[in-house]
Design an enzyme around this catalytic site. Structure first.
Site, PDB file in Angstrom:
ATOM      1  N   GLY A  46     -44.581  21.361  73.224  1.00 32.76           N
ATOM      2  CA  GLY A  46     -43.636  20.948  72.049  1.00 32.76           C
ATOM      3  C   GLY A  46     -44.206  21.514  70.699  1.00 32.76           C
ATOM      4  O   GLY A  46     -43.177  21.023  69.727  1.00 32.76           O
ATOM      5  N   HIS A  47     -45.371  21.964  70.445  1.00 31.27           N
ATOM      6  CA  HIS A  47     -45.869  22.306  69.259  1.00 31.27           C
ATOM      7  C   HIS A  47     -46.485  23.614  69.239  1.00 31.27           C
ATOM      8  O   HIS A  47     -47.747  23.822  69.273  1.00 31.27           O
ATOM      9  CB  HIS A  47     -47.013  21.410  69.053  1.00 31.27           C
ATOM     10  CG  HIS A  47     -47.333  21.298  67.393  1.00 31.27           C
ATOM     11  ND1 HIS A  47     -48.548  22.002  66.927  1.00 31.27           N
ATOM     12  CD2 HIS A  47     -47.057  20.469  66.612  1.00 31.27           C
ATOM     13  CE1 HIS A  47     -48.466  21.961  65.697  1.00 31.27           C
ATOM     14  NE2 HIS A  47     -47.848  20.780  65.412  1.00 31.27           N
ATOM     15  N   PHE A  48     -45.826  24.697  68.921  1.00 36.91           N
ATOM     16  CA  PHE A  48     -44.629  24.949  69.040  1.00 36.91           C
ATOM     17  C   PHE A  48     -43.904  26.093  70.034  1.00 36.91           C
ATOM     18  O   PHE A  48     -44.843  26.969  70.424  1.00 36.91           O
ATOM     19  CB  PHE A  48     -44.028  25.423  67.679  1.00 36.91           C
ATOM     20  CG  PHE A  48     -44.467  24.637  66.426  1.00 36.91           C
ATOM     21  CD1 PHE A  48     -43.464  23.614  65.968  1.00 36.91           C
ATOM     22  CD2 PHE A  48     -45.659  24.916  65.726  1.00 36.91           C
ATOM     23  CE1 PHE A  48     -43.957  22.744  64.884  1.00 36.91           C
ATOM     24  CE2 PHE A  48     -45.891  24.188  64.591  1.00 36.91           C
ATOM     25  CZ  PHE A  48     -45.135  23.165  64.261  1.00 36.91           C
TER      26      PHE A  48
END
EC number: 4.2.1.59
Length: 142
Positions: A46-48
């Site tokens: 999720g990052h990124f």
């Protein structure tokens, strides 16, 4: 010190163990460790998704784990001890470059001061000798 030895001195485990090897220790003074950053790190999901970047707070956490090992070795605590040192503060944190999959993060911590159980460190994280992050860290026994 390899990963098996590291796990004897700090309580962190996957997915939050952020040190792969300790390459130099000077008790009461300094420690140098490495973290091999792979695309398989759970935080990259999720990052990124478009451009994976290691979160700055996890770089700081890596430095704190290195400091924790230095404390344990400096105090001559036995393998398997139950002491845990917690963050008491982070000052002057600066991020100078991104850390991406494939990078090897070199973590250096130096003892600045020890007073009444409060440890203060200077921390520096580099990739290929380029500064990624620097900060002053404070820890205290919990």
């Amino acid at each position: 010190m390899n990963i098996t030895d590291i796990k004897k001195y700090i309580p962190h485990r996957y997915p939050f163990l952020l040190i792969d090897r300790v390459i130099k220790i000077e008790k009461d003074k300094s420690l140098v460790a490495i973290k091999n950053v792979t695309v398989n790190e759970p935080f990259f999901t999720g990052h990124f998704p478009v451009r994976p970047v290691m979160p700055g707070v996890l770089i700081i956490e890596s430095l704190a784990q290195a400091a924790g090992i230095l404390i344990v070795k400096s105090l001559n605590l036995p393998e398997g001890h139950k002491d845990i040192y917690f963050f008491a503060g982070v000052d002057n944190a600066r991020f100078k470059r991104v850390v991406e999959p494939g990078d090897q993060l070199t973590l250096e911590v130096k003892v600045l001061k020890v007073h009444r159980g409060l440890w203060k460190f200077e921390g520096k994280a580099t990739v290929d000798d380029q500064l990624a992050c620097k900060a002053e860290l404070m820890t205290i026994k919990g």
